[in-house]
Design an enzyme around this catalytic site. Structure first.
Site, mmCIF file in Angstrom:
data_model
loop_
_atom_site.group_PDB
_atom_site.id
_atom_site.type_symbol
_atom_site.label_atom_id
_atom_site.label_comp_id
_atom_site.label_asym_id
_atom_site.label_seq_id
_atom_site.Cartn_x
_atom_site.Cartn_y
_atom_site.Cartn_z
ATOM 1 N N THR A 1 7.527 9.022 -7.052
ATOM 2 C CA THR A 1 7.229 8.654 -8.433
ATOM 3 C C THR A 1 6.991 7.152 -8.551
ATOM 4 O OG1 THR A 1 8.415 10.519 -9.434
ATOM 5 C CG2 THR A 1 8.150 8.541 -10.781
ATOM 6 N N ASN B 1 1.913 20.812 -6.033
ATOM 7 C CA ASN B 1 3.343 21.095 -5.948
ATOM 8 C C ASN B 1 3.732 22.458 -6.511
ATOM 9 O OD1 ASN B 1 2.553 19.396 -8.330
ATOM 10 N ND2 ASN B 1 4.585 20.035 -9.044
ATOM 11 N N GLN C 1 3.941 16.618 -1.223
ATOM 12 C CA GLN C 1 4.209 17.956 -0.707
ATOM 13 C C GLN C 1 3.569 18.199 0.656
ATOM 14 O OE1 GLN C 1 6.321 19.864 -2.044
ATOM 15 N NE2 GLN C 1 6.495 19.161 -4.147
ATOM 16 N N SER D 1 7.589 11.100 -0.295
ATOM 17 C CA SER D 1 9.000 11.097 -0.639
ATOM 18 C C SER D 1 9.786 11.780 0.461
ATOM 19 C CB SER D 1 9.213 11.824 -1.972
ATOM 20 O OG SER D 1 10.436 11.477 -2.564
ATOM 21 N N ALA D 2 10.890 11.177 0.865
ATOM 22 C CA ALA D 2 11.646 11.671 2.015
ATOM 23 C C ALA D 2 12.214 13.057 1.812
ATOM 24 C CB ALA D 2 12.785 10.696 2.343
ATOM 25 N N HIS D 3 12.717 13.342 0.614
ATOM 26 C CA HIS D 3 13.493 14.567 0.424
ATOM 27 C C HIS D 3 12.648 15.830 0.428
ATOM 28 C CE1 HIS D 3 12.775 15.556 -3.969
ATOM 29 N NE2 HIS D 3 12.264 14.339 -3.914
ATOM 30 N N THR E 1 17.140 -5.189 -3.052
ATOM 31 C CA THR E 1 17.762 -4.994 -1.749
ATOM 32 C C THR E 1 17.345 -3.651 -1.159
ATOM 33 O OG1 THR E 1 19.677 -6.302 -2.412
ATOM 34 C CG2 THR E 1 19.966 -4.832 -0.535
ATOM 35 N N CYS F 1 10.517 19.182 -11.499
ATOM 36 C CA CYS F 1 10.539 17.953 -12.284
ATOM 37 C C CYS F 1 10.368 18.230 -13.769
ATOM 38 C CB CYS F 1 9.441 17.004 -11.810
ATOM 39 S SG CYS F 1 9.588 16.563 -10.076
#
Length: 388
Positions: A75, A152, A180, A200-202, A240, A326
């Site tokens: 996002t 998605n 995706q 996106s990693a997840h 950070t 989402c």
């Protein structure tokens, strides 16, 4: 894959279970201390971990590590890409079936000038009209074309090569939301000439809360960070660095890359088996986007007249979705299915089942049984309710 209470997990498009390699790497990084920007040896150790993860992601995409900006997820990456590209001046072009992270970002950017946003329609299968895209590019000064690689909700794939060719010929940049797609099918950025790509990693077994934006070296992109501050990520993303998340992303990318082709074939066969069972055992149901190439692990199934939320409630031992996670629970039906010409009733009668790397054959059998029983139960209840 089964979790607590023998639940069959078929909601990989919402989020995938963490791969063991990613979990181990993330936990290991969380047990250390060090800001990746600090100059002492603990900071340098953290920076080394980040650099290694950047190389792991770059290897999965076949790009340069220096072309990756770490973010909090797709996002943020989508918003950053559109924000920077729109600063070039000109129109934004996207499609009606994009994820809200693209569509709403584009609408927000062009709120003061709504005519500056071009939203391309799709056909009943979810395919773009490439002739209309080319015509629009020729007629308007387009700054950016943003088209997803894989939908998605339906899993429908887009061949971006003609999109890229048409856009670049017209002087526009190309962004793709590949959230995706990455980690599920092979992707080579030395061949796919997009300028920007979000991930996106997840979605492929990494931790939640971390992703990346690929920015091709040499892309004519104005410097427009969303967050300003300490100048991290070459000034593109202040704050950070999330060392543990980034390390987990890298580990997931490496693990997915090693098994990519095998997993894609196996998962595709399981998806086909699931669809075959549903079509054989449930009268009057259909698969959305079935005539087009799709992600191997996604099926969007419509049971006309049977509310999806009721079906999901009737099968508590299967974790699935009534569309995009989402926007689940939102009062509006799927904008993707509406754009494909489905009625509001059909859109509200559609469930998404998405498989992944840990899905097993027995999961498919149990899920199919649960869906069939759930649909039959809801139909029985509705028939009784409607009876005089």
């Amino acid at each position: 894959m089964r979790t607590e209470g023998e639940v069959v997990y078929l909601d990989y498009n919402a989020t995938a279970p963490m791969r063991p390699e990613a979990l181990e790497a993330t936990v290991s990084a969380m047990q250390t201390v060090g800001n990746a920007s600090s100059m002492h040896h603990l900071g340098r150790d953290a920076a080394t971990r980040v650099d290694h993860a950047r190389r792991q992601v770059a290897d999965l995409l076949n790009c340069s590590p220096g072309e990756l900006i770490f973010t909090s997820g797709a996002t943020e990456a989508n918003n950053l890409a559109l924000h920077a590209a729109y600063a070039r001046g000109g129109f934004l072009m996207t499609s009606a079936v994009e994820h809200p992270a693209v569509l709403e970002a584009a609408r927000s950017l062009t709120a003061g000038q709504p005519d500056a946003l071009v939203v391309l329609p799709v056909d009943s299968d979810g395919a773009l009209d490439l002739e209309l895209l080319s015509f629009t590019l020729a007629e308007r000064d387009v700054a950016l074309v943003s088209i997803m690689l894989a939908n998605n909700e339906t899993g429908v794939l887009v061949d971006l090569r003609p999109v890229v060719e048409a856009a670049h010929t017209a002087g526009a940049l190309v962004h793709t939301d590949a959230t995706q797609y990455v980690g599920r099918l092979p992707l080579d950025l030395s061949e796919l000439d997009v300028d920007l790509l979000s991930l996106s990693a997840h979605k492929f077994g990494g931790p939640q809360g971390v992703g990346a934006l690929f920015v091709r070296r040499g892309a004519a992109l104005p410097y427009r960070p969303l967050l300003v501050g300490g100048g991290h990520e070459r000034g593109w993303r202040a704050g950070t660095l999330n060392v543990a998340g980034i390390v987990g992303l890298g580990a997931a990318a490496e693990a997915a890359g090693k098994r990519l082709e095998h997993e894609a074939v196996r998962i595709g066969e399981l998806r086909d088996r699931l669809e075959g069972l549903l079509l054989a055992k449930v009268d009057d149901c259909h698969i959305n986007g079935r005539r087009l190439a799709r992600l191997p692990g996604v099926t969007s199934v419509t049971f006309p007249g049977v509310p999806a939320d009721a079906v999901l409630a009737a099968m508590p031992h299967v974790a699935a979705s009534d569309g995009s996670a989402c926007s689940s629970g939102a009062p509006s039906p799927s904008h993707v299915l509406l754009a494909m010409g489905r009625s509001r009733e059909d859109a509200d009668s559609t469930i998404r089942l998405s498989l992944g790397y840990a899905t097993a054959e027995q999961d498919i059998e149990r899920a199919a049984e649960a869906v069939v029983a759930g649909v039959q139960h809801v139909r029985t209840v509705l028939a009784a309710t409607d009876a005089p």
